[in-house]
Write an enzyme that holds these catalytic residues in place. Structure first.
Site, PDB file in Angstrom:
ATOM      1  CD  GLU A   1      -1.545  -3.150   9.395  1.00  0.00           C
ATOM      2  OE1 GLU A   1      -2.073  -3.864   8.520  1.00  0.00           O
ATOM      3  OE2 GLU A   1      -1.244  -1.955   9.198  1.00  0.00           O
TER       4      GLU A   1
ATOM      5  CG  HIS B   1       0.481  -3.622   5.262  1.00  0.00           C
ATOM      6  ND1 HIS B   1      -0.337  -3.298   4.223  1.00  0.00           N
ATOM      7  CD2 HIS B   1       0.983  -4.854   4.966  1.00  0.00           C
ATOM      8  CE1 HIS B   1      -0.342  -4.269   3.326  1.00  0.00           C
ATOM      9  NE2 HIS B   1       0.438  -5.226   3.744  1.00  0.00           N
TER      10      HIS B   1
ATOM     11  CG  HIS C   1      -1.939  -1.125   1.160  1.00  0.00           C
ATOM     12  ND1 HIS C   1      -2.287  -1.879   2.233  1.00  0.00           N
ATOM     13  CD2 HIS C   1      -2.650  -1.625   0.113  1.00  0.00           C
ATOM     14  CE1 HIS C   1      -3.172  -2.794   1.881  1.00  0.00           C
ATOM     15  NE2 HIS C   1      -3.422  -2.656   0.595  1.00  0.00           N
TER      16      HIS C   1
ATOM     17  CD  GLU D   1      -0.680   0.757   4.352  1.00  0.00           C
ATOM     18  OE1 GLU D   1      -1.903   0.745   4.178  1.00  0.00           O
ATOM     19  OE2 GLU D   1      -0.020  -0.288   4.460  1.00  0.00           O
TER      20      GLU D   1
HETATM   21  C1  GEM Z   1      -4.617  -4.750   5.952  1.00  0.00           C
HETATM   22  S1  GEM Z   1      -4.560  -6.417   6.379  1.00  0.00           S
HETATM   23  C2  GEM Z   1      -6.156  -6.653   6.908  1.00  0.00           C
HETATM   24  C3  GEM Z   1      -6.161  -7.797   7.807  1.00  0.00           C
HETATM   25  N1  GEM Z   1      -7.447  -7.896   8.434  1.00  0.00           N
HETATM   26  C4  GEM Z   1      -7.682  -8.857   9.328  1.00  0.00           C
HETATM   27  N2  GEM Z   1      -8.835  -8.818   9.957  1.00  0.00           N
HETATM   28  N3  GEM Z   1      -6.752  -9.771   9.542  1.00  0.00           N
HETATM   29  C5  GEM Z   1      -5.336  -4.614   4.609  1.00  0.00           C
HETATM   30  O1  GEM Z   1      -4.757  -4.944   3.585  1.00  0.00           O
HETATM   31  O2  GEM Z   1      -6.496  -4.162   4.637  1.00  0.00           O
HETATM   32  C6  GEM Z   1      -3.235  -4.299   5.893  1.00  0.00           C
HETATM   33  C7  GEM Z   1      -3.144  -2.823   5.705  1.00  0.00           C
HETATM   34  O3  GEM Z   1      -3.728  -2.290   4.752  1.00  0.00           O
HETATM   35  O4  GEM Z   1      -2.520  -2.182   6.526  1.00  0.00           O
HETATM   36 ZN    ZN Z   2      -1.566  -1.656   4.108  1.00  0.00          ZN
END
Ligand code: GEM
Ligand code: ZN
Length: 383
Positions: A343, A267, A174, A177
């Site tokens: 994250e 991310h 992304h 980020e």
């Molecule tokens: C997230 S990863 C989403 C993971 N969700 C759950 N419930 N495990 C994405 O791609 O939306 C990573 C991000 O964008 O930061």
């Molecule tokens: Zn992301």
């Protein structure tokens, strides 16, 4: 005495720039809007320069369309970042009224940059790859191409010994980020140490595979979420293609070629003010072995740094309900390995806040170094 102020010069026609000027005539209310990603409705990333400022005079800025952005609730308790030199960034108190994000500044200099997070530039990326190859003992084992033809280097530390564990870390699927490539910088910085016992013990049994930036087109264009074809790369891991998602297609080809024993996908998260991980609990092939590895890794990383916690994060997936188009779930399933989404916050890590900077590039880089310590502590458990 009224100070006559020259017309502000607002620009974003540069690497990762993103802003549209609505009305800059009132210096106390400079009205702006964030431009959506190409071929996509996603937007939230902003990065722009303001020149012709009168130092010492108050200015007010408004992102008028913040309320329509992808994660608009995330603007609550968020502070924009600013810099006078594009090197040192600081937080600017901001306020969100449900529609616009507003922030004021009485500048110390005639020009300032504002951004959603401390940007990681393409120029710095090129420098980082050079550091990796010439200072950190890494090899360039393959080069992918983005949709617009930008290079996507795959770097490896290690000689590909079949007996070695394969540790993969990718970043910035992304593009908005930017903390993700700061994280990678910390890893590559630590790989330059020669007297690092813990690291040397890891490298005696494992090879590191790094893709420091998975989405160079989106980063360059100031996107939040998509590549140049309007695709969310972290929803492309079941149907990637050379035409629409060549970035993921390349990474998957290389993973199939070399194998994966541990996968970390770096991310940033717009809303949650903490560093955390998401994992593969919803995968069809989830096992107690993988569950134990996830728990151990999180415990070890939490012991390593106050900049990681396990209380706050995404809701766990129910068994068998994982979205398999995500990198973490897809790779974890395909290679039956420990796989994590890491994250980092656009705001701050509220367990260890820093009022001046919030979460920033330097803390992201330090987390990269700490994650290497955690990997070193679990590497013998991976298979
Ligand atoms: C997230 S990863 C989403 C993971 N969700 C759950 N419930 N495990 C994405 O791609 O939306 C990573 C991000 O964008 O930061
Ligand atoms: Zn992301």
């Amino acid at each position: 005495m009224t100070v006559t102020r020259p017309m502000l010069a607002i620009s974003a026609d540069f690497d990762s720039g993103n802003i549209q000027v609505i009305d800059a005539s009132d210096p106390r209310l400079v009205r702006l809007a964030i431009r959506p990603d190409t071929y996509s409705d996603h937007f939230q990333w902003f990065h722009f320069k303001v020149a012709n400022l009168v130092p010492g005079e108050p200015y007010g800025f408004s992102l008028d369309n913040a309320g329509q952005s992808s994660y608009h609730e995330a603007w609550h308790n968020y502070d924009a970042v600013a810099s006078y030199d594009q090197k040192s960034w600081f937080r600017v108190p901001s306020r969100y009224d449900g529609s616009a994000l507003r922030f004021d500044l009485t500048p110390r200099h005639e020009q300032v940059w504002f951004a959603y997070f401390e940007p990681y530039s393409r120029e710095r990326h090129d420098w980082l790859v050079d550091q990796a190859l010439n200072q950190a003992g890494m090899q360039l084992i393959a080069v992918g191409k983005s949709a617009e033809g930008r290079e996507i280097p795959l770097l490896r530390r290690g000689n590909g010994d079949p007996a070695h564990r394969k540790i993969w870390l990718i970043a910035q699927q992304h593009p908005g980020e930017h903390m993700a490539e700061w994280f990678m910088e910390g890893i590559i910085e630590r790989l330059q140490r020669s007297d690092d016992k813990e690291l040397n013990a890891l490298l005696a049994v494992a090879d590191l595979y790094l893709i420091p930036n998975m989405n160079p087109d989106g980063a360059f264009h100031g996107h939040l979420r998509t590549n140049a074809r309007g695709k969310d790369l972290n929803r492309a891991w079941q149907d990637s293609s050379a035409e629409y998602t060549p970035e993921v297609f390349f990474a998957q080809q290389q993973m199939d070629k070399h194998g994966v024993d541990l996968f970390i996908d770096a991310h940033g998260d717009e809303a949650i003010p903490y560093v955390f991980t998401a994992a593969c609990e919803g995968n069809p092939g989830y096992t107690t072995r993988i569950a134990d590895l996830e728990l151990t890794f999180r415990q070890v990383l939490q012991a390593q740094t106050a900049d990681f916690q396990t209380v706050h994060g995404y809701t766990l997936d129910e068994p068998g309900t994982a979205n398999m188009t995500l990198a973490c779930n897809s790779v974890g399933q395909r290679f039956d390995c420990l796989a994590l989404t890491l994250e980092m916050p656009f705001k701050d890590h509220d367990d260890a806040p820093n009022a001046e900077t919030g979460w920033n590039g330097q803390r992201s880089a330090q987390l990269g170094k700490d994650v290497l310590s955690a990997v070193a502590k679990v590497v013998q458990l991976l298979r």
